[in-house]
Design an enzyme around this catalytic site. Structure first.
Site, PDB file in Angstrom:
ATOM      1  N   LYS A 226       1.346  48.613 149.627  1.00  0.00           N
ATOM      2  CA  LYS A 226       0.861  48.639 148.183  1.00  0.00           C
ATOM      3  C   LYS A 226       0.612  47.016 147.791  1.00  0.00           C
ATOM      4  O   LYS A 226       1.117  46.151 148.275  1.00  0.00           O
ATOM      5  CB  LYS A 226       2.057  49.012 147.350  1.00  0.00           C
ATOM      6  CG  LYS A 226       2.288  50.528 147.381  1.00  0.00           C
ATOM      7  CD  LYS A 226       1.382  51.673 146.705  1.00  0.00           C
ATOM      8  CE  LYS A 226       1.207  52.619 147.042  1.00  0.00           C
ATOM      9  NZ  LYS A 226       2.542  53.779 146.649  1.00  0.00           N
TER      10      LYS A 226
ATOM     11  N   ARG B 262       7.647  56.889 152.493  1.00  0.00           N
ATOM     12  CA  ARG B 262       6.141  57.253 152.718  1.00  0.00           C
ATOM     13  C   ARG B 262       5.509  56.082 153.393  1.00  0.00           C
ATOM     14  O   ARG B 262       5.146  55.186 152.450  1.00  0.00           O
ATOM     15  CB  ARG B 262       5.587  57.701 151.522  1.00  0.00           C
ATOM     16  CG  ARG B 262       4.252  58.391 151.701  1.00  0.00           C
ATOM     17  CD  ARG B 262       3.745  58.749 150.345  1.00  0.00           C
ATOM     18  NE  ARG B 262       2.388  59.328 150.344  1.00  0.00           N
ATOM     19  CZ  ARG B 262       1.277  58.395 150.317  1.00  0.00           C
ATOM     20  NH1 ARG B 262       1.396  57.053 150.351  1.00  0.00           N
ATOM     21  NH2 ARG B 262      -0.020  58.899 150.385  1.00  0.00           N
TER      22      ARG B 262
HETATM   23  C1  7PJ Z   1       1.845  57.689 146.584  1.00  0.00           C
HETATM   24  C2  7PJ Z   1       1.727  58.830 147.296  1.00  0.00           C
HETATM   25  C3  7PJ Z   1       3.369  57.183 146.618  1.00  0.00           C
HETATM   26  C4  7PJ Z   1       3.874  59.616 146.545  1.00  0.00           C
HETATM   27  C5  7PJ Z   1      -0.354  57.732 147.276  1.00  0.00           C
HETATM   28  C6  7PJ Z   1      -1.383  54.699 148.712  1.00  0.00           C
HETATM   29  C7  7PJ Z   1      -1.958  55.450 147.488  1.00  0.00           C
HETATM   30  N1  7PJ Z   1       2.548  60.051 146.945  1.00  0.00           N
HETATM   31  N2  7PJ Z   1       0.219  58.983 147.405  1.00  0.00           N
HETATM   32  N3  7PJ Z   1       4.068  58.317 146.362  1.00  0.00           N
HETATM   33  N4  7PJ Z   1       0.848  56.814 147.198  1.00  0.00           N
HETATM   34  N5  7PJ Z   1       4.632  60.497 146.321  1.00  0.00           N
HETATM   35  O1  7PJ Z   1      -0.764  55.429 149.634  1.00  0.00           O
HETATM   36  O2  7PJ Z   1      -1.372  53.626 148.652  1.00  0.00           O
HETATM   37  O3  7PJ Z   1       3.560  56.096 146.322  1.00  0.00           O
HETATM   38  S1  7PJ Z   1      -1.788  57.148 147.830  1.00  0.00           S
END
Ligand code: 7PJ
Length: 290
Positions: free
Chosen positions: A230, A272
């Site tokens: 991020k 994640r």
């Molecule tokens: C997230 C997501 C997150 C959840 C994305 C990226 C952008 N789903 N989908 N949490 N981020 N639950 O991966 O940089 O932080 S897409």
């Protein structure tokens, strides 16, 4: 504690690693969807070898300012990959906010709906009300769901970030959407909450969400932490670097691991991440001291 999902009760005693699979058009072949489908399935298999506990499959970039993808395009991207991924022996999550994509994914056996909109997204207000994401999830007997906090929407969230103390705002929002979902018949054990790192928050606000993660855990729901690559991590450079030096996304592995480990140590249940192999190794350090 466990996370109830379609086919698996995921044990959350130890933090679980969710590997990110982005199904995006294949720039190397003009053979249409086929190339990117195959590449994504290969990627799923690699992440499982690397130790992923869960796969999170998405077909639309939700990076700040990214253009939206049409429903048909998103279905074309993710459905063929999900169909194969559900045979790989690990829980499979869909990263989408579109109810029709959620329904199609659940119909073919997906375990989890991961929604950056926390099931609140709806197309315009014109015409007959379309399918609602809450109803899709509530109609399923036991799929898991991850509800994420986002300020505004992906096109505008960084234009005007949140004001004031974000902790109570994020916590109250997540508690409310979780309660609303339970009122529709969804068991609490199916629900995971996520503060939405980077979604309409300043760098300082994102780090406050990590420093004070305990306040989010007070809700009693398990937490998912999404720090991987991020932009809040772009400034983690030597003090000797020229002012304004920023790490590109591809160079954010070390701070991503540090943030994931801190989140896990402070009680996050699911991480994640893009870099599954390295994150699993970092989590082994946490296990070694528990
Ligand atoms: C997230 C997501 C997150 C959840 C994305 C990226 C952008 N789903 N989908 N949490 N981020 N639950 O991966 O940089 O932080 S897409």
């Amino acid at each position: 504690m466990y996370w109830q999902t379609s086919r698996y009760q995921i044990d959350l005693t130890r933090p679980k690693v969710m590997g990110i699979v982005n199904v995006t058009p294949d720039s190397f072949s003009d053979g249409g969807q086929h190339g990117s489908t195959l590449a994504a399935i290969r990627h799923c298999e690699q992440l499982i070898r690397d130790g992923a506990d869960i796969l999170d499959i998405g077909g639309e970039s939700t990076r700040p300012g990214a253009p939206p993808v049409s429903l048909d395009e998103e279905l074309d991207r993710v459905i063929p990959v999900l169909r194969e991924a559900v045979r790989l022996g690990v829980p499979v999550s869909l990263d989408s906010y579109k109810p029709q994509v959620m329904q199609a994914a659940l119909d073919l056996g997906a375990d989890i709906i991961n929604d950056i909109w926390a099931l609140r997204w709806h197309e315009g207000d014109v015409g007959a009300p379309s399918l609602h994401a809450t109803e899709v999830v509530a109609a399923h007997p036991r799929c898991g769901v991850c509800l994420m906090h986002m300020h505004r929407d992906p096109q505008t969230m960084q234009v005007a970030p949140m004001q004031g103390d974000v902790l109570p705002q994020v916590r109250d929002f997540l508690e409310q959407v979780a309660e609303d979902l339970q009122a529709l018949g969804v068991e609490k054990s199916r629900i995971m909450l996520d503060p939405g790192i980077g979604f309409g928050k300043t760098v300082a606000q994102n780090f406050a969400l990590l420093a004070r993660q305990a306040e989010l855990l007070q809700t009693g729901y398990p937490l998912l932490a999404g720090w991987s690559r991020k932009s809040s991590l772009a400034g983690m450079v030597p003090r000797t670097a020229p002012p304004g030096t920023a790490l590109p996304a591809s160079a954010r592995l070390a701070p991503s691991l540090a943030a994931a480990l801190l989140a896990a140590e402070r009680g996050a249940s699911v991480l994640r991440v893009h870099d599954v192999k390295e994150t699993v190794q970092a989590m082994r350090v946490l296990e070694a001291i528990r």
